[in-house]
Write a protein that holds these residues in place. Structure first.
Motif, PDB file in Angstrom:
ATOM      1  N   SER A   7     -16.439 -99.077  57.072  1.00 50.21           N
ATOM      2  CA  SER A   7     -17.306 -97.961  57.464  1.00 50.21           C
ATOM      3  C   SER A   7     -18.525 -97.893  56.544  1.00 50.21           C
ATOM      4  N   LEU A   8     -19.492 -97.087  56.945  1.00 53.80           N
ATOM      5  CA  LEU A   8     -20.712 -96.949  56.152  1.00 53.80           C
ATOM      6  C   LEU A   8     -20.408 -96.353  54.778  1.00 53.80           C
ATOM      7  N   THR A   9     -19.535 -95.364  54.743  1.00 57.37           N
ATOM      8  CA  THR A   9     -19.191 -94.737  53.466  1.00 57.37           C
ATOM      9  C   THR A   9     -18.520 -95.732  52.527  1.00 57.37           C
ATOM     10  N   THR A  10     -17.664 -96.575  53.077  1.00 63.58           N
ATOM     11  CA  THR A  10     -16.992 -97.588  52.257  1.00 63.58           C
ATOM     12  C   THR A  10     -17.999 -98.553  51.649  1.00 63.58           C
ATOM     13  N   ARG A  11     -18.972 -98.947  52.427  1.00 58.20           N
ATOM     14  CA  ARG A  11     -19.972 -99.892  51.924  1.00 58.20           C
ATOM     15  C   ARG A  11     -20.877 -99.240  50.872  1.00 58.20           C
ATOM     16  N   ILE A  12     -21.272 -97.981  51.118  1.00 55.85           N
ATOM     17  CA  ILE A  12     -22.118 -97.290  50.133  1.00 55.85           C
ATOM     18  C   ILE A  12     -21.368 -97.100  48.817  1.00 55.85           C
ATOM     19  N   SER A  13     -20.117 -96.685  48.925  1.00 53.64           N
ATOM     20  CA  SER A  13     -19.336 -96.481  47.707  1.00 53.64           C
ATOM     21  C   SER A  13     -19.116 -97.799  46.962  1.00 53.64           C
ATOM     22  N   GLY A  55      -7.561 -94.508  50.474  1.00 56.52           N
ATOM     23  CA  GLY A  55      -6.548 -95.523  50.757  1.00 56.52           C
ATOM     24  C   GLY A  55      -5.269 -94.928  51.297  1.00 56.52           C
ATOM     25  N   ILE A  56      -5.099 -93.620  51.121  1.00 52.47           N
ATOM     26  CA  ILE A  56      -3.904 -92.939  51.637  1.00 52.47           C
ATOM     27  C   ILE A  56      -4.163 -92.333  53.009  1.00 52.47           C
ATOM     28  N   ILE A  57      -5.366 -91.775  53.191  1.00 51.76           N
ATOM     29  CA  ILE A  57      -5.661 -91.063  54.445  1.00 51.76           C
ATOM     30  C   ILE A  57      -6.699 -91.790  55.292  1.00 51.76           C
ATOM     31  N   GLY A  58      -7.221 -92.894  54.797  1.00 55.96           N
ATOM     32  CA  GLY A  58      -8.322 -93.562  55.462  1.00 55.96           C
ATOM     33  C   GLY A  58      -7.909 -94.364  56.688  1.00 55.96           C
ATOM     34  N   PRO A  59      -8.892 -94.930  57.399  1.00 56.54           N
ATOM     35  CA  PRO A  59      -8.630 -95.696  58.627  1.00 56.54           C
ATOM     36  C   PRO A  59      -8.082 -97.092  58.307  1.00 56.54           C
ATOM     37  N   LYS A  60      -7.844 -97.839  59.334  1.00 62.05           N
ATOM     38  CA  LYS A  60      -7.320 -99.196  59.220  1.00 62.05           C
ATOM     39  C   LYS A  60      -8.271-100.062  58.399  1.00 62.05           C
ATOM     40  N   TYR A  61      -7.684-100.989  57.669  1.00 58.92           N
ATOM     41  CA  TYR A  61      -8.335-101.947  56.785  1.00 58.92           C
ATOM     42  C   TYR A  61      -8.753-101.332  55.455  1.00 58.92           C
ATOM     43  N   LYS A 184     -11.626 -97.423  63.104  1.00 60.20           N
ATOM     44  CA  LYS A 184     -12.156 -96.223  63.732  1.00 60.20           C
ATOM     45  C   LYS A 184     -12.023 -95.041  62.772  1.00 60.20           C
ATOM     46  N   THR A 185     -13.071 -94.238  62.726  1.00 59.30           N
ATOM     47  CA  THR A 185     -13.065 -93.052  61.872  1.00 59.30           C
ATOM     48  C   THR A 185     -13.135 -91.801  62.742  1.00 59.30           C
ATOM     49  N   ASN A 186     -12.464 -90.761  62.302  1.00 59.25           N
ATOM     50  CA  ASN A 186     -12.483 -89.489  63.029  1.00 59.25           C
ATOM     51  C   ASN A 186     -13.300 -88.463  62.267  1.00 59.25           C
ATOM     52  N   ALA A 187     -13.300 -87.226  62.710  1.00 62.69           N
ATOM     53  CA  ALA A 187     -14.094 -86.173  62.085  1.00 62.69           C
ATOM     54  C   ALA A 187     -13.626 -85.883  60.664  1.00 62.69           C
ATOM     55  N   ILE A 191     -15.933 -85.943  57.234  1.00 65.04           N
ATOM     56  CA  ILE A 191     -16.051 -84.839  56.266  1.00 65.04           C
ATOM     57  C   ILE A 191     -15.631 -85.312  54.874  1.00 65.04           C
ATOM     58  N   PHE A 192     -14.534 -86.066  54.854  1.00 59.04           N
ATOM     59  CA  PHE A 192     -14.071 -86.602  53.564  1.00 59.04           C
ATOM     60  C   PHE A 192     -15.123 -87.535  52.960  1.00 59.04           C
ATOM     61  N   SER A 193     -15.832 -88.258  53.772  1.00 55.03           N
ATOM     62  CA  SER A 193     -16.856 -89.181  53.280  1.00 55.03           C
ATOM     63  C   SER A 193     -17.975 -88.433  52.570  1.00 55.03           C
ATOM     64  N   ILE A 194     -18.334 -87.252  53.104  1.00 52.62           N
ATOM     65  CA  ILE A 194     -19.374 -86.450  52.450  1.00 52.62           C
ATOM     66  C   ILE A 194     -18.908 -86.010  51.061  1.00 52.62           C
ATOM     67  N   ILE A 195     -17.646 -85.574  50.993  1.00 47.63           N
ATOM     68  CA  ILE A 195     -17.097 -85.175  49.684  1.00 47.63           C
ATOM     69  C   ILE A 195     -17.017 -86.382  48.757  1.00 47.63           C
ATOM     70  N   TRP A 196     -16.613 -87.511  49.321  1.00 49.43           N
ATOM     71  CA  TRP A 196     -16.459 -88.745  48.546  1.00 49.43           C
ATOM     72  C   TRP A 196     -17.762 -89.149  47.865  1.00 49.43           C
ATOM     73  N   LEU A 197     -18.867 -88.999  48.542  1.00 52.98           N
ATOM     74  CA  LEU A 197     -20.153 -89.368  47.954  1.00 52.98           C
ATOM     75  C   LEU A 197     -20.787 -88.233  47.159  1.00 52.98           C
ATOM     76  N   GLY A 198     -20.478 -86.978  47.536  1.00 56.28           N
ATOM     77  CA  GLY A 198     -21.109 -85.837  46.871  1.00 56.28           C
ATOM     78  C   GLY A 198     -20.532 -85.513  45.512  1.00 56.28           C
ATOM     79  N   VAL A 199     -19.225 -85.478  45.395  1.00 57.03           N
ATOM     80  CA  VAL A 199     -18.586 -85.105  44.122  1.00 57.03           C
ATOM     81  C   VAL A 199     -18.919 -86.082  43.005  1.00 57.03           C
ATOM     82  N   PRO A 200     -18.863 -87.398  43.198  1.00 62.56           N
ATOM     83  CA  PRO A 200     -19.253 -88.311  42.116  1.00 62.56           C
ATOM     84  C   PRO A 200     -20.692 -88.102  41.648  1.00 62.56           C
ATOM     85  N   MET A 201     -21.590 -87.705  42.575  1.00 62.96           N
ATOM     86  CA  MET A 201     -22.965 -87.434  42.164  1.00 62.96           C
ATOM     87  C   MET A 201     -23.036 -86.196  41.272  1.00 62.96           C
ATOM     88  N   ILE A 202     -22.215 -85.206  41.567  1.00 60.75           N
ATOM     89  CA  ILE A 202     -22.170 -84.015  40.714  1.00 60.75           C
ATOM     90  C   ILE A 202     -21.610 -84.358  39.340  1.00 60.75           C
TER      91      ILE A 202
END
Length: 324
Positions: A7-13, A55-61, A184-187, A191-202
């Motif tokens: 996913s895009l979030t995985t690549r950015i992270s 890795g616990i709640i994420g999509p396949k792969y 495939k990613t769901n809603a 939402i988790f992706s936004i937190i994933w990228l936002g909290v490390p920036m804080i």
């Protein structure tokens, strides 16, 4: 056929993790760069923490269930590595083991770095010494670097022997040249992706403002203070390379001059003592010489007087005999 793998979030992270560790490792040795070290280290720790959750709640792969880390999987992967039929949509067994190790080791390194920066000795009932925290942080960073090189070596080898899979390209595009079910990613994942990228920036912003801990440079600072106290007794003196040379030269000259002056005084003292001793000895010898000469001269004159008197007496006696 192409299949969406990352996913895009995985690549950015992924790229934030690569940049964050590189900068944190480079800036870890200089005190004036320590705030950057704190900031990027916190960024790495935050990204890896949410990556474990992903890795616990994420999509396949991206889910740990898709990580083939068993021993049998590792052996089979090594035996058939050069087989063209062997393909993996997600991580291969060795890559899975390396990535899983990097996640937990990276968090450990970031955590020990936080304890070191904040001078915290207690956590969850455990007490840590300064040496434990510092050594643990350094060892963790070096092991993480080894895993990074192993990860790069795996990508390089896969690019050579399995070029058609497109593993290297998937880091940028998110797609691999394989036929499989797409990720495939769901809603909730979004939402988790936004937190994933936002909290490390804080965390990055907060860690940048941490006070610099100078304990790691105490030995260097002590050595510098010793040199400065020797070279700059006056704290207001200007510190420049020329002053250093001049002061070092003066100190050397003072030491040499003191040694030379001391040697000169010692030589003069020895010369004076030797001269006086020689003078006394010479005077005694001369006095004895003059005394002996005076006695000889007196004996000589007495002998001469006696001989002269005897000669006159003899002449007078002879003269009396002639008259008779």
């Amino acid at each position: 056929m192409k299949t969406k793998t990352w996913s895009l979030t995985t690549r950015i992270s992924h790229w934030l993790l690569a940049i964050g560790f590189t900068v944190a490792y480079i800036t870890g040795e200089n005190e004036w760069q320590m705030n950057y070290h704190y900031a990027f280290g916190a960024l790495v720790g935050g990204i890896l923490f949410f990556r474990i959750l992903y890795g616990i709640i994420g999509p396949k792969y991206s889910n740990f269930e898709d990580f083939p880390m068993g021993i049998s999987k590792q052996i089979d992967f090594i035996k058939n590595y050069f087989s063209k039929n062997q393909t993996y949509v997600g991580h291969n067994p060795l890559a899975s083991l390396v990535m899983f190790s990097m996640m937990f080791l990276g968090i450990f390194t970031a955590f020990t770095g936080y304890l070191w920066a904040t001078e915290s000795a207690h956590f969850l009932g455990f007490t840590f010494t300064e040496e434990m925290v510092e050594e643990g942080h350094e060892i963790g960073a070096k092991l993480f670097l080894i895993l990074v090189f192993a990860h790069l070596a795996g990508i390089f080898a896969d690019t050579i022997f399995h070029r058609k899979t497109g593993t290297l390209g998937s880091i940028f595009t998110g797609y691999k040249n394989v036929q499989a079910d797409a990720s495939k990613t769901n809603a909730f994942h979004k939402i988790f992706s936004i937190i994933w990228l936002g909290v490390p920036m804080i965390l990055f912003y907060l860690a940048f403002g941490l006070p610099v801990n100078e304990r790691g440079n105490e030995r260097e600072n002590e050595e510098e203070d010793e040199w400065e106290s020797l070279l700059y007794p006056d704290k207001n003196s200007e510190k420049s390379p020329m002053n250093l040379i001049v002061k070092l030269t003066k100190n050397r000259s003072n030491v040499d001059g003191t040694s030379l002056a001391s040697s000169s005084r010692q030589t003069e003292t020895n010369t004076t003592v030797n001269t006086e001793s020689n003078s006394i000895q010479s005077y005694a010898q001369n006095s004895q010489y003059y005394t002996e000469n005076s006695n000889d001269e007196r004996e000589y004159y007495e002998h001469e007087e006696h001989s002269k008197h005897h000669h006159i007496k003899r002449e007078h006696h002879d003269y009396d005999e002639d008259d008779d």
